[in-house]
Motif scaffolding. Structure first.
Motif, PDB file in Angstrom:
ATOM      1  N   ALA A 141      18.958 138.375  55.392  1.00  0.00           N
ATOM      2  CA  ALA A 141      17.895 137.734  56.171  1.00  0.00           C
ATOM      3  C   ALA A 141      18.278 136.315  56.575  1.00  0.00           C
ATOM      4  O   ALA A 141      17.766 135.764  57.543  1.00  0.00           O
ATOM      5  N   GLN A 142      19.203 135.737  55.828  1.00  0.00           N
ATOM      6  CA  GLN A 142      19.691 134.394  56.134  1.00  0.00           C
ATOM      7  C   GLN A 142      20.840 134.408  57.131  1.00  0.00           C
ATOM      8  O   GLN A 142      21.430 133.363  57.405  1.00  0.00           O
ATOM      9  N   GLY A 143      21.198 135.596  57.586  1.00  0.00           N
ATOM     10  CA  GLY A 143      22.241 135.665  58.595  1.00  0.00           C
ATOM     11  C   GLY A 143      23.588 136.142  58.096  1.00  0.00           C
ATOM     12  O   GLY A 143      24.548 136.236  58.866  1.00  0.00           O
ATOM     13  N   MET A 144      23.681 136.426  56.806  1.00  0.00           N
ATOM     14  CA  MET A 144      24.940 136.973  56.286  1.00  0.00           C
ATOM     15  C   MET A 144      25.105 138.402  56.801  1.00  0.00           C
ATOM     16  O   MET A 144      24.166 139.187  56.756  1.00  0.00           O
ATOM     17  N   PRO A 145      26.293 138.755  57.284  1.00  0.00           N
ATOM     18  CA  PRO A 145      26.506 140.146  57.709  1.00  0.00           C
ATOM     19  C   PRO A 145      26.438 141.090  56.517  1.00  0.00           C
ATOM     20  O   PRO A 145      27.085 140.851  55.492  1.00  0.00           O
ATOM     21  N   ALA A 146      25.646 142.140  56.651  1.00  0.00           N
ATOM     22  CA  ALA A 146      25.443 143.062  55.527  1.00  0.00           C
ATOM     23  C   ALA A 146      26.750 143.696  55.078  1.00  0.00           C
ATOM     24  O   ALA A 146      26.939 143.979  53.893  1.00  0.00           O
ATOM     25  N   ASN A 147      27.654 143.905  56.006  1.00  0.00           N
ATOM     26  CA  ASN A 147      28.891 144.590  55.630  1.00  0.00           C
ATOM     27  C   ASN A 147      29.860 143.693  54.861  1.00  0.00           C
ATOM     28  O   ASN A 147      30.914 144.134  54.436  1.00  0.00           O
ATOM     29  N   ARG A 148      29.501 142.431  54.704  1.00  0.00           N
ATOM     30  CA  ARG A 148      30.332 141.559  53.864  1.00  0.00           C
ATOM     31  C   ARG A 148      29.793 141.466  52.443  1.00  0.00           C
ATOM     32  O   ARG A 148      30.411 140.828  51.596  1.00  0.00           O
ATOM     33  N   LEU A 149      28.655 142.081  52.207  1.00  0.00           N
ATOM     34  CA  LEU A 149      28.007 141.944  50.906  1.00  0.00           C
ATOM     35  C   LEU A 149      28.007 143.267  50.152  1.00  0.00           C
ATOM     36  O   LEU A 149      27.687 144.315  50.705  1.00  0.00           O
TER      37      LEU A 149
END
Lengths: 180, 454
Positions: A141-149
């Motif tokens: 939600a803060q803008g981090m790409p989901a595929n990096r997490l």
């Protein structure tokens, strides 16, 4: 290696007083009820907290001062049997997201969910997953790409503090943002 | 692996009907449903009231190639020791000290019991046996007598196995004695898999139920958790972090090969064999939240059974494969629920205590063992699948991971005391709590009790 470097920098930051407040831990509150304080983000990621814009860091209500030149604290803590992200954790996560996007390494970031030793192995594995997932949703939600997490639960397998009291438990109920 | 035969040639007598006031009444009262009505939560640790059956297990004689009693050899004595230890550990028998015996093993084997000699020392049953080698096989014959009736109980029986499995033969003898004197299947020919911890490293170990013959199955490279024997005892599910995240693996104990059971995003945990050994229940978080699924072992798509925003995990099948008990905190705290094996509306079965988890459905079907948390303590308890007659069996601070003996009589669990975790067993009545040694300074946790190994 990267992880220990993060930790070292975080400790250094603490010692320099740059992160006032963020290193403190919640009380050993065993209330256990979700949202006992009436604030925070629910387990399902249905965010209701007012998030700080990382670009306006330092204006948080908690007095959390964020310096983009220094890594933020990479741990957040939870109440007993809860995966609720409280206001302070929300700030820490928001600042992590901002820092990683601005300065962090590329590649996958592992979000580890941990629990204290009380309760069963399997329930704690599930609870750790909920904690990690809640943090991931928040970071996205803060803008981090989901595929990096990547959310990984360790249940009660890796306590931060290896003793058996409220103080240790409060530090072991946590999510760690790690680079592997 | 092993042959058995019933011996009819010698010393056959009519099966004796025993008047076991202790064992038989205990079995009748507690195993067939007429449980005393304990009201509500109550710790059943009144250790009095159980009178174990006095039994004499003299050393088995060693037979030479000519069938005559040999003057040397230790096998017969070792077998009797294993049998004695099994019976004693069950809590239902009180083996009489060999130093009290009046009739010597040679005479006992050659002439049969002098029943008066056994009555005098208080034995209610006496065992006679002989061991001999045939090539690389060990052949064991044994007879069981009712001392007061002065008669055989059942027929003589012969067990044959390879020499290196001599302990297995001894456990078969103990199973026979247990079965004949209690009416219930024994559980001594079974194994325990558990997680052994030394320092930071955890590994899977399998050993006999009496802690003998430990085998290291994994070697500490990766975090491993929750081994689970398949219904045939030949396979072991467990969790490994070898990929960096919790994933379910199946280890073939015969071949030693290991295969991952699918790769799903997020949590993969709580593998539970269906009684048919073909399907499994498991916990996955790939749909956003830990939920319970069922799939075929090895292949197949998981079918979701639960659908709730709370945690759903720790499934355990009823022995008929028609129901699943699981753990959910949908009501605000972890509690136990029962649902159909195809899903459907779960029914809550625990209401006392703020943390009821890790259910294990008894192989007998009539009880569910679980971890009962309350007042900051976690103890082992049992409850019926309908949620009735909850009884707390243990009295410690942090007990978990209950698993049943193959006959549904004994519960094995792990107990943390201070920083140290060990395995314990307890009778389902709450009697006879025992440390189950795991050897050396290692810790033990996450036990799984195998089915009978034949």
């Amino acid at each position: 290696m990267n992880r220990s470097r993060w930790l070292a920098v975080a400790l250094l930051s603490l010692s320099l007083g740059l992160l006032s407040g963020c290193g403190s831990t919640p009380k050993g509150d065993e209330a256990g009820a979700d949202g006992a304080d009436g604030k925070g983000v629910g387990r399902l990621g249905g965010s209701s907290a007012n998030l700080n814009d990382p670009s306006r860091a330092g204006s948080g209500a908690g007095g959390y001062r964020f310096d983009v030149n220094v890594e933020p604290e990479h741990r957040i803590y939870f109440d007993y049997n809860s995966a609720l992200i409280n206001d302070r954790s929300a700030q820490v996560l928001a600042h992590n997201a901002g820092w990683i996007l601005a300065h962090g390494p590329k590649g996958t970031i592992t979000i580890e969910g941990h629990c204290d030793e009380r309760g069963t192995r399997e329930f704690n594995l599930a609870l750790g997953q909920q904690r990690a997932d809640a943090a991931v949703r928040f970071l996205v939600a803060q803008g981090m790409p989901a595929n990096r997490l990547k959310a990984v639960s360790f249940g009660k397998e890796k306590p931060l503090v290896p003793s058996h009291d409220d103080s240790a438990w409060s530090k072991n109920r946590r999510v760690e943002i790690t680079l592997r | 692996m092993m042959e058995e035969m019933t011996m009819t040639a010698t010393r056959q007598g009519p099966p004796a009907r025993l008047r076991w006031t202790t064992v038989f009444l205990l079995m009748a009262g507690l195993l067939w449903g007429s449980l005393p009505a304990w009201g509500g939560v109550r710790i059943d640790i009144s250790k009095g009231g159980l009178t174990p059956l006095p039994i004499a297990v003299p050393a088995f004689v060693n037979l030479g190639g000519d069938g005559q009693v040999a003057t040397s050899g230790v096998m017969g004595s070792q077998i009797a020791e294993v049998v004695t230890a099994d019976l004693e550990r069950s809590g239902l028998f009180r083996p009489i000290s060999r130093s009290a015996f009046l009739q010597m093993p040679d005479s006992l084997w050659k002439s049969g019991p002098q029943f008066r000699d056994w009555r005098i020392i208080g034995a209610e049953a006496v065992v006679t046996g002989a061991a001999r080698q045939e090539g690389d096989q060990v052949v064991v014959d044994f007879f069981l007598y009712d001392v007061f009736q002065g008669a055989l109980i059942g027929k003589g029986k012969r067990f044959t196995a390879s020499q290196r499995n001599w302990r297995h033969v001894a456990h078969r003898v103990a199973d026979e004695i247990y079965t004949r004197l209690t009416g219930e299947t024994g559980y001594f020919t079974s194994r325990i898999a558990y997680v052994s911890q030394k320092g930071e490293s955890k590994r899977l170990i399998m050993m006999d139920q009496d802690s003998a013959n430990p085998v290291e199955l994994t070697h500490g490279e990766h975090l491993v958790l929750t081994p689970r024997f398949s219904p045939d005892g030949d396979n072991l599910f467990h969790i490994s972090y070898s990929t960096g995240a919790p994933r379910i693996f199946r280890m073939d104990l015969i071949s030693g090969s290991t295969s991952q059971q699918g790769e799903y995003p997020g949590l993969n945990s709580a593998p539970a064999w269906a009684p048919d050994g073909k399907r499994m229940a498991l916990t996955l978080s790939m749909d956003g939240n830990p939920e319970i699924y069922v799939k075929d072992v090895g292949v197949g798509q998981p079918v979701r059974l639960t659908n709730h925003a709370a945690i759903d995990t720790s499934p355990s099948w009823s022995p008929d494969g028609r129901r699943i008990v699981f753990n959910s905190d949908r009501a605000g705290s972890p509690q136990l629920y029962v649902m159909g094996a195809g899903g459907g509306e779960p029914r809550r079965i625990t209401f006392e205590g703020n943390y009821n988890a890790a259910p294990a459905w008894s192989p007998r079907g009539d009880l569910i063992a679980f971890v009962h948390g309350g007042g900051g303590r976690f103890r082992i308890a049992v409850v019926t699948p309908e949620g009735k007659n909850m009884r707390v069996l243990t009295d410690s601070w942090m007990d978990e991971s209950p698993t049943w003996s193959p006959n549904g009589r004994v519960i094995l669990f792990s107990r943390q005391q201070g920083s140290r975790s060990q395995l314990y067993s307890i009778d389902l009545t709450g009697y006879n709590e025992r440390l189950v040694p795991v050897g050396g300074d290692a810790e033990g946790s996450d036990p799984s009790w195998s089915p009978l190994i034949r």
